[in-house]
Design an enzyme around this catalytic site. Sequence first.
Site, PDB file in Angstrom:
ATOM      1  N   ARG A   1       0.581  -1.109  -0.062  1.00 19.38           N
ATOM      2  CA  ARG A   1      -0.056   0.256   0.179  1.00 19.38           C
ATOM      3  C   ARG A   1       1.398   1.064  -0.314  1.00 19.38           C
ATOM      4  NH1 ARG A   1      -2.390   4.202  -0.811  1.00 19.38           N
ATOM      5  NH2 ARG A   1      -4.346   4.717   0.152  1.00 19.38           N
TER       6      ARG A   1
ATOM      7  N   HIS B   1       1.679   7.168   1.920  1.00 15.26           N
ATOM      8  CA  HIS B   1       1.157   7.968   1.670  1.00 15.26           C
ATOM      9  C   HIS B   1       0.207   8.379   3.403  1.00 15.26           C
ATOM     10  CE1 HIS B   1      -1.274   4.739   3.368  1.00 15.26           C
ATOM     11  NE2 HIS B   1      -2.147   4.556   3.708  1.00 15.26           N
TER      12      HIS B   1
ATOM     13  N   HIS C   1      -3.396   9.837   5.576  1.00 18.93           N
ATOM     14  CA  HIS C   1      -4.384  10.985   5.566  1.00 18.93           C
ATOM     15  C   HIS C   1      -4.960  12.219   6.268  1.00 18.93           C
ATOM     16  CE1 HIS C   1      -4.711   6.908   3.983  1.00 18.93           C
ATOM     17  NE2 HIS C   1      -4.845   6.183   5.169  1.00 18.93           N
TER      18      HIS C   1
ATOM     19  N   GLU D   1      -6.232   6.745  11.083  1.00 17.86           N
ATOM     20  CA  GLU D   1      -6.312   4.990  10.471  1.00 17.86           C
ATOM     21  C   GLU D   1      -5.926   3.866  11.571  1.00 17.86           C
ATOM     22  OE1 GLU D   1      -4.187   3.638   7.263  1.00 17.86           O
ATOM     23  OE2 GLU D   1      -3.403   2.512   8.197  1.00 17.86           O
TER      24      GLU D   1
ATOM     25  N   HIS E   1       2.858   6.657   6.076  1.00 20.84           N
ATOM     26  CA  HIS E   1       3.595   5.799   6.554  1.00 20.84           C
ATOM     27  C   HIS E   1       3.270   4.379   5.332  1.00 20.84           C
ATOM     28  CE1 HIS E   1      -0.484   6.579   6.949  1.00 20.84           C
ATOM     29  NE2 HIS E   1      -1.677   4.811   7.129  1.00 20.84           N
TER      30      HIS E   1
ATOM     31  N   GLU F   1     -10.669   6.785   1.098  1.00 14.82           N
ATOM     32  CA  GLU F   1      -9.556   6.083  -0.197  1.00 14.82           C
ATOM     33  C   GLU F   1      -8.844   6.217  -1.369  1.00 14.82           C
ATOM     34  OE1 GLU F   1      -6.520   3.056   0.578  1.00 14.82           O
ATOM     35  OE2 GLU F   1      -7.774   4.032   2.244  1.00 14.82           O
TER      36      GLU F   1
END
Length: 468
Positions: free
Chosen positions: A171, A174, A176, A180, A219, A241
């Site tokens: 993943r 990134h 946010h 999370e 992360h 997302e």
Amino acid sequence: MKAQSLSQLLNLLPFILHSVNAIPARKVEESSNPGLRGSKTLVGYSPSESHGSSTTPDIKYSLLPGQKNDPDIGTYLDFTKVDNPQPIRGDTGGDDPGPRNYGYDKMNSDKLAPPGTDHGQTINAQWPMGLSHNRLGIDNAGWARQENTVVMPAATEMAGVDMRLEPAGYRELHWHVASEWSLVLNGSCRIQAVNENGETFVDDLVAGDVWFFPPGIPHSIQALDDGVEFLLVFDDGGFNEDNTFLATEVFLHSPKEVLAKNLGVAVADFDSIPNDELYIFKGTPAPKDIEKQNVTTSSGIVPRSQSYSYHFSEQQAHEVAGGSVKIVDPLTFPVASNFSAAIVTVHPGGMREIHWHPSSDEWTFFIKGQGRATLFTAPDAATTFDYMAGDVGYFPQSNSHYIENTGNEDLVFLEVLKAPEFTDMALGQWIASTPHQIISDTLKLSDSTLSKLKTEKQYVVAGSASDE
């Protein structure tokens, strides 16, 4: 004056007649294509024509024993092996000749034939992740699907993502705007982060473990040899997302000259950066020795008291008569200051007792088995929902509900709260801990019945002998 007006009208008469004759005659026929539209004689009542259907639907069905009970008993109806389930309970409802989606009716018996105690309309407290659009990663690296207010408009406080990474799948790096919180469902992965103080973090997690990243903390997640699937919960019901801040996008949308100046390298060093986001992709497998990725800086590593991971898989569950419960909240996992959660296991025939959460909505994910829940919303609305593995449930703050195991295997689900501590109010404990006189005057329960109630919270109650 009148004679003059009449004379003027007579002078205009030839022109009026010429104009009328110029208007094309209205066609009498009703349509150029009689097969496309019917006759106007079909409009309204016609005493000369017969009425009613000439055929009666031939509906063949048999009722389950529970369908003959008093509707208020609310017996669970297992329609999975019934050819033609019907919306009938006791003396309520009636047969349904269709058209229908029989598969959906069989999976959702409490929607087709709800208990008599259901009333009015609550929020939609159910969303199957299987109905969510699946976003596929490149190079067969994995996938992700989400639940948010687009599909559950009333689930405003939390949203969820179910994500799978194949071995060595990433993943992408990134961050946010939302917090999370994650539970590893199967497999294993390596998570990595750097905080605002420049402190670094890396850890390996397995099924049952939890991680948390605060807003803005960049992360990454990489699957280890067995791949990984994990559940992400965000503290914003409108979270999307697809709106994640990605490392590739930051580089793509910053002038290369600016990047070079910022990082102290040459512009040519950015000639090979990806020309699109990666999101989910495959990379070099993580080294077996995690120490090789344990980057140390002058700031050191993230303090243990603020660790971004919690090895929940190693915590023993609290066993009760009908199953088990284990809780993780900021009392033991401090960094996740606004997330509290419980993994609940309910044996066949048992149920998570009727309860509500005074300080938070509840976001629930069904991990294994099947169950049902009745959501009660003041003053008198109640709806019963059927859940299967992969479904999301949502129960607003202080709205009472239970979750009953309706299958033949253990029911396992996750309850998530936005709260500094996992708490609930249990109906049984409340009634048992209130003076008997008050309960008797209010509910007309006998002293014999009241003497059987438990003043301790049960969490999960066992099924009766007849249920097993």
